[in-house]
Design a protein around this motif. Sequence first.
Motif, PDB file in Angstrom:
ATOM      1  N   ARG A   1       0.784  -1.260   0.078  1.00  0.00           N
ATOM      2  CA  ARG A   1      -0.076  -0.046   0.044  1.00  0.00           C
ATOM      3  C   ARG A   1       0.872   1.241  -0.055  1.00  0.00           C
ATOM      4  NH1 ARG A   1      -2.398  -3.604   3.849  1.00  0.00           N
ATOM      5  NH2 ARG A   1      -1.371  -2.358   5.482  1.00  0.00           N
ATOM      6  N   ARG A   2       0.525   2.132  -0.785  1.00  0.00           N
ATOM      7  CA  ARG A   2       1.385   3.392  -1.050  1.00  0.00           C
ATOM      8  C   ARG A   2       0.384   4.412  -1.827  1.00  0.00           C
ATOM      9  NH1 ARG A   2       4.647   3.354  -5.879  1.00  0.00           N
ATOM     10  NH2 ARG A   2       4.441   1.606  -7.217  1.00  0.00           N
TER      11      ARG A   2
ATOM     12  N   LEU B   1      -4.516   8.167  -4.538  1.00  0.00           N
ATOM     13  CA  LEU B   1      -4.824   6.852  -3.755  1.00  0.00           C
ATOM     14  C   LEU B   1      -3.781   6.619  -2.843  1.00  0.00           C
ATOM     15  CD1 LEU B   1      -6.353   6.987  -6.624  1.00  0.00           C
ATOM     16  CD2 LEU B   1      -7.172   4.822  -6.117  1.00  0.00           C
ATOM     17  N   LEU B   2      -4.072   5.925  -1.813  1.00  0.00           N
ATOM     18  CA  LEU B   2      -3.525   5.154  -0.826  1.00  0.00           C
ATOM     19  C   LEU B   2      -3.808   3.772  -0.826  1.00  0.00           C
ATOM     20  CD1 LEU B   2      -1.122   5.031   1.374  1.00  0.00           C
ATOM     21  CD2 LEU B   2      -2.853   5.715   3.215  1.00  0.00           C
ATOM     22  N   SER B   3      -3.238   2.949  -1.691  1.00  0.00           N
ATOM     23  CA  SER B   3      -3.768   1.653  -1.993  1.00  0.00           C
ATOM     24  C   SER B   3      -2.926   0.655  -2.873  1.00  0.00           C
ATOM     25  CB  SER B   3      -5.045   1.944  -2.977  1.00  0.00           C
ATOM     26  OG  SER B   3      -5.806   0.755  -3.263  1.00  0.00           O
ATOM     27  N   PHE B   4      -3.245  -0.274  -3.425  1.00  0.00           N
ATOM     28  CA  PHE B   4      -2.223  -1.202  -4.004  1.00  0.00           C
ATOM     29  C   PHE B   4      -2.110  -0.924  -5.579  1.00  0.00           C
ATOM     30  CE2 PHE B   4      -3.976  -3.581  -0.617  1.00  0.00           C
ATOM     31  CZ  PHE B   4      -2.868  -4.096   0.152  1.00  0.00           C
TER      32      PHE B   4
ATOM     33  N   SER C   1     -24.134  -4.447 -20.180  1.00  0.00           N
ATOM     34  CA  SER C   1     -23.791  -4.573 -21.736  1.00  0.00           C
ATOM     35  C   SER C   1     -25.168  -4.730 -22.455  1.00  0.00           C
ATOM     36  CB  SER C   1     -23.086  -5.981 -21.979  1.00  0.00           C
ATOM     37  OG  SER C   1     -22.465  -6.021 -23.147  1.00  0.00           O
ATOM     38  N   THR C   2     -25.215  -4.354 -23.682  1.00  0.00           N
ATOM     39  CA  THR C   2     -26.190  -4.263 -24.501  1.00  0.00           C
ATOM     40  C   THR C   2     -25.684  -5.114 -25.869  1.00  0.00           C
ATOM     41  OG1 THR C   2     -27.452  -2.846 -23.496  1.00  0.00           O
ATOM     42  CG2 THR C   2     -28.303  -3.286 -25.784  1.00  0.00           C
ATOM     43  N   PRO C   3     -26.072  -6.155 -26.480  1.00  0.00           N
ATOM     44  CA  PRO C   3     -25.491  -6.864 -27.679  1.00  0.00           C
ATOM     45  C   PRO C   3     -25.581  -5.590 -28.861  1.00  0.00           C
ATOM     46  CG  PRO C   3     -26.923  -8.362 -26.420  1.00  0.00           C
ATOM     47  CD  PRO C   3     -27.152  -6.984 -25.577  1.00  0.00           C
ATOM     48  N   GLY C   4     -24.606  -5.368 -29.532  1.00  0.00           N
ATOM     49  CA  GLY C   4     -24.725  -4.347 -30.703  1.00  0.00           C
ATOM     50  C   GLY C   4     -24.491  -2.972 -30.357  1.00  0.00           C
ATOM     51  N   VAL C   5     -24.419  -2.843 -28.870  1.00  0.00           N
ATOM     52  CA  VAL C   5     -24.388  -1.362 -28.266  1.00  0.00           C
ATOM     53  C   VAL C   5     -23.031  -1.204 -27.621  1.00  0.00           C
ATOM     54  CG1 VAL C   5     -25.205   0.498 -26.883  1.00  0.00           C
ATOM     55  CG2 VAL C   5     -26.508  -1.069 -28.176  1.00  0.00           C
ATOM     56  N   GLY C   6     -22.475  -2.237 -26.861  1.00  0.00           N
ATOM     57  CA  GLY C   6     -21.335  -1.909 -26.148  1.00  0.00           C
ATOM     58  C   GLY C   6     -21.346  -2.564 -24.661  1.00  0.00           C
ATOM     59  N   THR C   7     -20.220  -2.452 -23.954  1.00  0.00           N
ATOM     60  CA  THR C   7     -20.351  -2.995 -22.633  1.00  0.00           C
ATOM     61  C   THR C   7     -19.617  -1.725 -21.973  1.00  0.00           C
ATOM     62  OG1 THR C   7     -19.994  -5.055 -23.460  1.00  0.00           O
ATOM     63  CG2 THR C   7     -19.008  -4.637 -21.158  1.00  0.00           C
ATOM     64  N   THR C   8     -19.978  -1.671 -20.662  1.00  0.00           N
ATOM     65  CA  THR C   8     -19.595  -0.721 -19.552  1.00  0.00           C
ATOM     66  C   THR C   8     -18.984  -1.491 -18.138  1.00  0.00           C
ATOM     67  OG1 THR C   8     -20.607   1.279 -20.448  1.00  0.00           O
ATOM     68  CG2 THR C   8     -19.911   1.514 -18.532  1.00  0.00           C
ATOM     69  N   VAL C   9     -17.763  -1.343 -17.872  1.00  0.00           N
ATOM     70  CA  VAL C   9     -17.496  -1.905 -16.469  1.00  0.00           C
ATOM     71  C   VAL C   9     -17.074  -0.581 -15.707  1.00  0.00           C
ATOM     72  CG1 VAL C   9     -15.780  -3.360 -15.404  1.00  0.00           C
ATOM     73  CG2 VAL C   9     -16.317  -3.734 -17.573  1.00  0.00           C
ATOM     74  N   ARG C  10     -17.910  -0.550 -14.645  1.00  0.00           N
ATOM     75  CA  ARG C  10     -17.874   0.367 -13.420  1.00  0.00           C
ATOM     76  C   ARG C  10     -17.040  -0.154 -12.342  1.00  0.00           C
ATOM     77  NH1 ARG C  10     -22.479   1.560 -14.399  1.00  0.00           N
ATOM     78  NH2 ARG C  10     -22.239   3.419 -15.326  1.00  0.00           N
ATOM     79  N   LEU C  11     -16.124   0.607 -11.941  1.00  0.00           N
ATOM     80  CA  LEU C  11     -15.301   0.375 -10.744  1.00  0.00           C
ATOM     81  C   LEU C  11     -15.480   1.606  -9.724  1.00  0.00           C
ATOM     82  CD1 LEU C  11     -11.803  -0.517 -12.228  1.00  0.00           C
ATOM     83  CD2 LEU C  11     -13.833  -2.174 -11.646  1.00  0.00           C
ATOM     84  N   THR C  12     -15.919   1.015  -8.354  1.00  0.00           N
ATOM     85  CA  THR C  12     -16.294   1.866  -7.305  1.00  0.00           C
ATOM     86  C   THR C  12     -15.078   1.778  -6.526  1.00  0.00           C
ATOM     87  OG1 THR C  12     -18.555   2.140  -7.781  1.00  0.00           O
ATOM     88  CG2 THR C  12     -17.787   3.117  -5.760  1.00  0.00           C
ATOM     89  N   LEU C  13     -14.273   2.601  -6.011  1.00  0.00           N
ATOM     90  CA  LEU C  13     -12.941   2.291  -5.520  1.00  0.00           C
ATOM     91  C   LEU C  13     -12.859   3.203  -4.188  1.00  0.00           C
ATOM     92  CD1 LEU C  13     -10.423   1.788  -8.244  1.00  0.00           C
ATOM     93  CD2 LEU C  13     -11.778  -0.213  -6.895  1.00  0.00           C
ATOM     94  N   PRO C  14     -12.485   3.141  -3.162  1.00  0.00           N
ATOM     95  CA  PRO C  14     -12.169   3.969  -1.993  1.00  0.00           C
ATOM     96  C   PRO C  14     -10.758   4.680  -2.321  1.00  0.00           C
ATOM     97  CG  PRO C  14     -11.689   1.831  -1.228  1.00  0.00           C
ATOM     98  CD  PRO C  14     -12.329   1.663  -2.727  1.00  0.00           C
TER      99      PRO C  14
ATOM    100  N   PRO D   1      -9.162  -0.175   2.596  1.00  0.00           N
ATOM    101  CA  PRO D   1      -9.575  -0.386   3.916  1.00  0.00           C
ATOM    102  C   PRO D   1      -8.510  -0.931   4.834  1.00  0.00           C
ATOM    103  CG  PRO D   1     -11.019  -1.589   2.349  1.00  0.00           C
ATOM    104  CD  PRO D   1      -9.821  -1.095   1.510  1.00  0.00           C
ATOM    105  N   GLU D   2      -7.453  -1.651   4.340  1.00  0.00           N
ATOM    106  CA  GLU D   2      -6.339  -1.816   5.176  1.00  0.00           C
ATOM    107  C   GLU D   2      -5.508  -0.704   5.634  1.00  0.00           C
ATOM    108  OE1 GLU D   2      -7.195  -3.197   2.509  1.00  0.00           O
ATOM    109  OE2 GLU D   2      -7.387  -5.555   2.565  1.00  0.00           O
ATOM    110  N   ALA D   3      -5.334   0.008   4.701  1.00  0.00           N
ATOM    111  CA  ALA D   3      -4.650   1.233   4.868  1.00  0.00           C
ATOM    112  C   ALA D   3      -5.430   2.170   5.760  1.00  0.00           C
ATOM    113  CB  ALA D   3      -4.456   2.085   3.447  1.00  0.00           C
ATOM    114  N   ARG D   4      -6.662   2.299   5.759  1.00  0.00           N
ATOM    115  CA  ARG D   4      -7.530   3.134   6.400  1.00  0.00           C
ATOM    116  C   ARG D   4      -7.507   2.633   8.185  1.00  0.00           C
ATOM    117  NH1 ARG D   4     -12.212   2.654   4.251  1.00  0.00           N
ATOM    118  NH2 ARG D   4     -11.866   4.309   2.972  1.00  0.00           N
ATOM    119  N   ARG D   5      -7.305   1.174   8.231  1.00  0.00           N
ATOM    120  CA  ARG D   5      -7.416   0.996   9.589  1.00  0.00           C
ATOM    121  C   ARG D   5      -5.942   1.041  10.264  1.00  0.00           C
ATOM    122  NH1 ARG D   5     -10.194  -3.871   7.512  1.00  0.00           N
ATOM    123  NH2 ARG D   5      -8.257  -4.594   7.174  1.00  0.00           N
ATOM    124  N   ALA D   6      -5.027   1.003   9.270  1.00  0.00           N
ATOM    125  CA  ALA D   6      -3.565   1.191   9.695  1.00  0.00           C
ATOM    126  C   ALA D   6      -3.257   2.699  10.085  1.00  0.00           C
ATOM    127  CB  ALA D   6      -2.550   0.841   8.685  1.00  0.00           C
TER     128      ALA D   6
END
Length: 388
Positions: free
Chosen positions: A229-230, A266-269, A364-377, A381-386
């Motif tokens: 974590r850094r 970010l303070l993460s991996f 995703s919708t066939p013929g339209v495309g795909t969306t991947v959504r990441l929700t990140l702190p 969590p490990e860094a927050r506890r530390a």
Amino acid sequence: MPLILVVDDQPTNIHALYQLLVDECEVSMATSGAEALAYCAQQLPDLILLDVLMPEMSGYEVCDRLKADPRTRGIPVIFVTVQGSASDEAEGFAHGAVDYIPKPFVDVVVKARVRTQLALKLASESFARSQIELFQRDKLASVGRTISGIAQELSSPLGNALISACTLQDDLAQLRVISQGGNIKRSDLEKHLRVSEESVGLVLSNLQRTLSIVDSFLQSTADNFGDQRRSFSLLELIHEVVASLAPALEAHQVRCELDAGDDLHLLSFRGALAKVLTTLIQNAVKHAYREAGGEVHLRVRPLGTDQLVVTVQDHGVGIPPGMLGRVFDPFFSTRFGMNRSEPGLYIVRNLVTFALGGQIQVESTPGVGTTVRLTLPLISPEARRAAG
């Protein structure tokens, strides 16, 4: 008794295999690819012996269709054909077969290989069932599915390696008998050397695939990236990832557009997040655009004061609704016949959930495309506890 489906357009071949196996198995028959697919739609055999050269629909096409159907993809297929060269065998394995028997076949070889595949299937199913039942009792059914996926993927290359090693062992035994007679011909020696080279080649290629599968699963935790974590700049990381993928993007004529706004720290991996973004962009390049040319959009936005949202979007072929629920299964792919030794989004979900402490959604919708959504702190969590 196990159920075997024999598929061949020549009745004499079907009859020969039926007579050979009927004492140990229940044997059903089909004389065309269409008939075989119709049979499997009604009843699932434990093993299929499939001819390659058939009119209207080849054995390769039949195998592709079986592997494309979630209900039948787990049925092991052995090609039985007059095409017996090393390149023909490689082609058969590329279409998803577990073994390849050249015609005219040797009875003892057919029986041995059928028994081997039935034993592997039974062991895999038994192991998967026991693990799934155990984890369901502990409310960990997802882990059971993962183990089942590992067992299924490993059983094929290990089984192929075992069969090739047995073939090599038998051939060497024959060579020893000939050599002890003191009248070995050059043609005999060359024949046995060729068999040995092909068998060793198959053993090595299948063991290499096994190691690749194991290595891919080892990458599903942040620790295996040597990650700590850094604090780091998200924009710098994204630019590094896109730069590393420049050759692949250029080769497929895909542009990567970034809409990031203000930089976030970010303070993460860092290594885990780099693997996630790399895999998502690679998936879009490989699977979204079947023809060359397209765009992948990366969008980064803050969410409140302690989170961010990253979306990776393409406008490609999309994912059929029936497959969308399986995108996080190990080795799942919407493109059959491709190399499946990468667990893909299975790794992404593990890293996002367990290493980065976030969530992932796929739309995703066939013929339209795909969306991947990441929700990140912003702070893992490990860094927050530390820190606290």
